[in-house]
Write a protein that holds these residues in place. Structure first.
Motif, PDB file in Angstrom:
ATOM      1  N   ILE A 186     -73.868  19.724  19.697  1.00  0.00           N
ATOM      2  CA  ILE A 186     -74.902  19.751  20.732  1.00  0.00           C
ATOM      3  C   ILE A 186     -74.879  18.412  21.449  1.00  0.00           C
ATOM      4  O   ILE A 186     -75.012  17.364  20.814  1.00  0.00           O
ATOM      5  CB  ILE A 186     -76.298  20.012  20.122  1.00  0.00           C
ATOM      6  N   GLU A 207     -75.952  15.152  23.603  1.00  0.00           N
ATOM      7  CA  GLU A 207     -77.185  14.375  23.695  1.00  0.00           C
ATOM      8  C   GLU A 207     -77.884  14.727  25.005  1.00  0.00           C
ATOM      9  O   GLU A 207     -77.212  14.905  26.030  1.00  0.00           O
ATOM     10  CB  GLU A 207     -76.881  12.884  23.647  1.00  0.00           C
ATOM     11  N   PRO A 208     -79.182  14.788  25.009  1.00  0.00           N
ATOM     12  CA  PRO A 208     -79.876  15.107  26.263  1.00  0.00           C
ATOM     13  C   PRO A 208     -79.766  13.937  27.245  1.00  0.00           C
ATOM     14  O   PRO A 208     -79.692  12.786  26.848  1.00  0.00           O
ATOM     15  CB  PRO A 208     -81.332  15.306  25.819  1.00  0.00           C
ATOM     16  N   THR A 209     -79.713  14.271  28.505  1.00  0.00           N
ATOM     17  CA  THR A 209     -79.721  13.249  29.543  1.00  0.00           C
ATOM     18  C   THR A 209     -81.076  13.277  30.223  1.00  0.00           C
ATOM     19  O   THR A 209     -81.596  14.344  30.556  1.00  0.00           O
ATOM     20  CB  THR A 209     -78.608  13.505  30.582  1.00  0.00           C
ATOM     21  N   PHE A 210     -81.626  12.119  30.403  1.00  0.00           N
ATOM     22  CA  PHE A 210     -82.960  12.009  30.998  1.00  0.00           C
ATOM     23  C   PHE A 210     -82.815  11.472  32.411  1.00  0.00           C
ATOM     24  O   PHE A 210     -82.060  10.528  32.662  1.00  0.00           O
ATOM     25  CB  PHE A 210     -83.850  11.099  30.168  1.00  0.00           C
TER      26      PHE A 210
END
Length: 52
Positions: A44, A46-49
């Motif tokens: 998965i 990493e989320p990007t902000f």
């Protein structure tokens, strides 16, 4: 034939195949599913902000 069970205010179906499994078979299946979930979790991203 499937049996219905209530869990956390939702109804789930347990198949006859699962109900007929021995406890060792169930533990083995759980271990396999947990290993698969760990491998999937590693992939998965990493989320990007967004910064405003």
């Amino acid at each position: 034939m499937k049996k219905l069970y209530m869990e956390d205010d939702r109804i789930i179906e347990i198949s006859e195949e699962v109900r007929n499994m021995s406890e060792e078979e169930i533990d083995r299946q759980i271990a396999i599913l947990e290993a698969e979930a760990r491998m999937e979790a590693e992939n998965i991203p990493e989320p990007t902000f967004l910064q405003i």
